[in-house]
Write a protein that holds these residues in place. Structure first.
Motif, PDB file in Angstrom:
ATOM      1  N   TYR A  79       0.854  -1.190   0.000  1.00 17.17           N
ATOM      2  CA  TYR A  79       0.000   0.000   0.000  1.00 17.17           C
ATOM      3  C   TYR A  79       0.892   1.243   0.000  1.00 17.17           C
ATOM      4  N   SER A  80       0.456   2.250  -0.749  1.00 13.32           N
ATOM      5  CA  SER A  80       1.208   3.511  -0.847  1.00 13.32           C
ATOM      6  C   SER A  80       0.326   4.657  -0.387  1.00 13.32           C
ATOM      7  N   VAL A  81       0.953   5.693   0.152  1.00 11.91           N
ATOM      8  CA  VAL A  81       0.221   6.885   0.568  1.00 11.91           C
ATOM      9  C   VAL A  81       1.012   8.126   0.153  1.00 11.91           C
ATOM     10  N   GLN A  82       0.279   9.108  -0.330  1.00 10.78           N
ATOM     11  CA  GLN A  82       0.854  10.413  -0.678  1.00 10.78           C
ATOM     12  C   GLN A  82       0.029  11.499  -0.001  1.00 10.78           C
ATOM     13  N   VAL A  83       0.711  12.549   0.458  1.00 10.41           N
ATOM     14  CA  VAL A  83       0.036  13.648   1.133  1.00 10.41           C
ATOM     15  C   VAL A  83      -0.201  14.783   0.143  1.00 10.41           C
ATOM     16  N   TRP A  84      -1.452  15.250   0.074  1.00 12.57           N
ATOM     17  CA  TRP A  84      -1.810  16.390  -0.780  1.00 12.57           C
ATOM     18  C   TRP A  84      -1.552  17.668   0.003  1.00 12.57           C
ATOM     19  N   ASN A  85      -0.665  18.526  -0.523  1.00 14.74           N
ATOM     20  CA  ASN A  85      -0.287  19.736   0.199  1.00 14.74           C
ATOM     21  C   ASN A  85      -1.034  20.978  -0.273  1.00 14.74           C
ATOM     22  N   GLY A  86      -2.057  20.757  -1.057  1.00 15.26           N
ATOM     23  CA  GLY A  86      -2.851  21.879  -1.553  1.00 15.26           C
ATOM     24  C   GLY A  86      -2.667  22.123  -3.026  1.00 15.26           C
ATOM     25  N   SER A  87      -1.526  21.728  -3.537  1.00 20.50           N
ATOM     26  CA  SER A  87      -1.283  21.933  -4.974  1.00 20.50           C
ATOM     27  C   SER A  87      -0.760  20.675  -5.655  1.00 20.50           C
ATOM     28  N   SER A  88      -0.158  19.796  -4.873  1.00 22.10           N
ATOM     29  CA  SER A  88       0.372  18.564  -5.454  1.00 22.10           C
ATOM     30  C   SER A  88       0.565  17.532  -4.351  1.00 22.10           C
TER      31      SER A  88
END
Length: 208
Positions: free
Chosen positions: A33-42
């Motif tokens: 499983y992978s996770v990425q954090v959305w910082n508002g623009s990417s």
């Protein structure tokens, strides 16, 4: 802040928490499983983790026999798990037991050190019997009981005789009947009577 989760079988989910909950996990959901954090623009860098799903044990338990006579033993065997723990304390997949009374044995199987299942089996224990009978009869009367059958001729000699009869119960347990039979001598009646010559005399149903 949002989190984008991706995983096996086209899994994708966006959460506002850094915790992903997967209810009722199945074996098909195991994987990376992978996770990425959305910082508002990417989305930021990808972080991965491995989800290992251990199968629940499909536990089986059997016995070489579930009906024993006293003094006998049986082998209990369990399967379908990685490790086992019996109610006797044994951790082997098979154990040999010799219960003195009917006993229920329980085994817990474990996979992956955490997924468990429990099963039980009852071993019944039945007794051997040893009966002793003391009986008396009259000489020449014959006898038929406790597995001993004697004709009148066979009981014509006074005395005490021992007979042993081996048999099996309905549960096939060897048992013994012992008979102490006393044959009492027939009664002898002595009677003195005086009569005159030419007279008759009746004794019982006989006339002399």
């Amino acid at each position: 802040v949002q989190y984008l989760w991706t995983g096996p079988n086209n899994f994708a989910q966006i959460t506002t928490s850094n915790i992903l909950t997967i209810p009722f996990v199945t074996l098909a959901q195991a994987g990376t499983y992978s996770v990425q954090v959305w910082n508002g623009s990417s989305y930021g860098n990808t972080t991965t983790c491995q989800l290992i799903v251990h199968p629940n044990p499909t536990l089986t338990v059997s016995s070489t026999s579930t009906s024993l006579c006293q003094g006998e033993s049986a082998t209990l065997t369990s399967g379908g798990a990685e490790t086992y723990l019996w109610s006797t304390g044994s951790t082997a997949s098979s154990i040999t037991v010799a219960p003195t009374a009917s006993t229920t044995y329980t085994v817990t199987g474990t996979n992956g050190g955490m997924c468990t299942a429990t099963s039980s089996i009852t071993v019944n224990v039945y007794p051997h019997y040893n009966f002793t009978f003391n009986e008396s009869i009259c000489q020449g009367s014959g006898y038929n009981d406790h597995g001993v059958n004697l004709t009148a001729a066979q009981t014509n000699t006074p005395g005490t005789y021992d007979f042993t009869n081996n048999f099996q119960t309905q549960h096939q347990c060897d048992s013994i009947i012992t008979l102490h039979l006393t044959i009492n001598p027939a009664a002898t009646i002595n009677r003195t009577a005086a009569i005159c010559q030419g007279e008759s005399y009746t004794l019982g149903n006989q006339t002399y």
